[in-house]
Scaffold this active site. Sequence first.
Site, PDB file in Angstrom:
ATOM      1  N   CYS A 114      29.044  23.545  12.303  1.00  0.00           N
ATOM      2  CA  CYS A 114      28.623  22.186  11.980  1.00  0.00           C
ATOM      3  C   CYS A 114      27.429  21.882  12.869  1.00  0.00           C
ATOM      4  CB  CYS A 114      29.763  21.204  12.253  1.00  0.00           C
ATOM      5  SG  CYS A 114      29.428  19.560  11.551  1.00  0.00           S
ATOM      6  N   CYS A 124      26.534  15.395  11.200  1.00  0.00           N
ATOM      7  CA  CYS A 124      26.774  16.789  10.833  1.00  0.00           C
ATOM      8  C   CYS A 124      25.601  17.390  10.055  1.00  0.00           C
ATOM      9  CB  CYS A 124      28.050  16.889  10.006  1.00  0.00           C
ATOM     10  SG  CYS A 124      29.479  16.100  10.776  1.00  0.00           S
ATOM     11  N   LYS A 190      37.923  17.445   3.211  1.00  0.00           N
ATOM     12  CA  LYS A 190      37.886  16.793   4.523  1.00  0.00           C
ATOM     13  C   LYS A 190      37.523  15.323   4.352  1.00  0.00           C
ATOM     14  CE  LYS A 190      35.409  16.883   8.902  1.00  0.00           C
ATOM     15  NZ  LYS A 190      34.607  17.679   9.823  1.00  0.00           N
ATOM     16  N   ARG A 200      36.323  13.888  18.804  1.00  0.00           N
ATOM     17  CA  ARG A 200      34.903  13.543  18.980  1.00  0.00           C
ATOM     18  C   ARG A 200      34.574  13.347  20.445  1.00  0.00           C
ATOM     19  NH1 ARG A 200      34.006   9.720  13.699  1.00  0.00           N
ATOM     20  NH2 ARG A 200      34.376  11.402  12.193  1.00  0.00           N
ATOM     21  N   ARG A 212      30.580   8.762   8.903  1.00  0.00           N
ATOM     22  CA  ARG A 212      30.389   9.998   8.137  1.00  0.00           C
ATOM     23  C   ARG A 212      30.744   9.825   6.658  1.00  0.00           C
ATOM     24  NH1 ARG A 212      29.376  12.898  12.618  1.00  0.00           N
ATOM     25  NH2 ARG A 212      30.967  13.484  14.130  1.00  0.00           N
ATOM     26  N   LYS A 243      42.237  18.301   5.448  1.00  0.00           N
ATOM     27  CA  LYS A 243      42.088  17.704   6.778  1.00  0.00           C
ATOM     28  C   LYS A 243      41.813  16.216   6.642  1.00  0.00           C
ATOM     29  CE  LYS A 243      38.994  17.826  10.612  1.00  0.00           C
ATOM     30  NZ  LYS A 243      37.621  17.851  10.879  1.00  0.00           N
ATOM     31  N   SER A 269      43.250  15.966  15.693  1.00  0.00           N
ATOM     32  CA  SER A 269      43.467  15.453  17.050  1.00  0.00           C
ATOM     33  C   SER A 269      44.244  14.125  17.062  1.00  0.00           C
ATOM     34  CB  SER A 269      42.130  15.295  17.764  1.00  0.00           C
ATOM     35  OG  SER A 269      41.256  14.464  17.022  1.00  0.00           O
ATOM     36  N   TYR A 308      46.778  21.871  17.780  1.00  0.00           N
ATOM     37  CA  TYR A 308      46.583  21.926  19.228  1.00  0.00           C
ATOM     38  C   TYR A 308      47.837  22.406  19.951  1.00  0.00           C
ATOM     39  CZ  TYR A 308      42.352  19.594  17.887  1.00  0.00           C
ATOM     40  OH  TYR A 308      41.151  19.325  17.286  1.00  0.00           O
TER      41      TYR A 308
END
Length: 320
Positions: A114, A124, A190, A200, A212, A243, A269, A308
């Site tokens: 990206c 992006c 996404k 971020r 975005r 996502k 996240s 994660y």
Amino acid sequence: MNNILMRLKKNNILRNMCVETTFLKDQLIQPIFVSENVNEKKNIPGIPNNYVMNIKDSLTQIENDLKDKCRNYLIFIVPSNKKEIDFNLDFQQKAISKIKETFKDEIFLWADVCLCSMTSHGHCCVFDKNKNIDLKSSLSYLSKVAVSYAEAGIDGISPSDMMDGRTYAIRKALDNINYNLIPIMSYSTKFASNFYGPFRYAADSTPAFGDRKQYQLDFRNKSEAIRASVRCYNEGADFLMVKPGQGSIDLIEPIKKKTGLMVGAYQVSGEYAGITLAAEKKLFNLDEALLESWHVMKRAGAQFIITYGARKSKDLGISE
Ligand code: PBG
């Protein structure tokens, strides 16, 4: 009485016999953040056991993870020098080649491709002089990034920018120089989501203006979300992805049906932080809740999960 559900639940052995979703450690992909801006490991709010690291610390981290058989990674690389165009990729190449030279085929290393960690504005893409998205040069930069990562020894490319045509452009650029065996795992569906907040911060990629929504999907739409994955399939993606993962489980089966490709889910996240922060407040048990969240995505049809918590999957009893 025909109470067959309770008859199947007498004890663990019987319950295990009935398990319909299981997964292997290699189906959990661990994100890793390598930055040119940090000396000391930096914590990421809401994402325990995950850090923004310099290259050297990332090697130590992977070495430790390997003891627990965590070997499938998605790397995010954050350079210090942000620009609007003509990005310098030296740090990114150095990070990838150091990691791959050190661990060779002991790990599989995907790279997020990206522009948002490289651009001074955090978007992006690149813009033309009227501040409109310059699709053609965005695709050309994204292809250059992918090629430079391939030259540095990356195992797989994972474009996350959501520019239409990027999977095709990257595939073509890689094939042109004989990297035709490097797979592409596209962030194909996404959404423009609120749940990317902690990321971020880690990737230093908060947009300096706007949001975005001009390129990421509208979470109110289902058919458009499916079309976005079909688009990446048509452009030559090897793997597709939804996502935020937990917030997109309704889309996995329809995408699989339409494309025949494997579809993964990225537990992003903010979703992960929601679980860890609630567990910190003792509202529930972290490991049990994580395991449940992964099984839900698997049950919905996810082939792999980016999370994660991949590095702690041994604690959760997930087998090799
Ligand atoms: C970069 C990118 C983002 C994520 C993965 N790649 C952020 C964004 O699109 O704003 C989010 C991952 C996460 O929240 O865990 N484009």
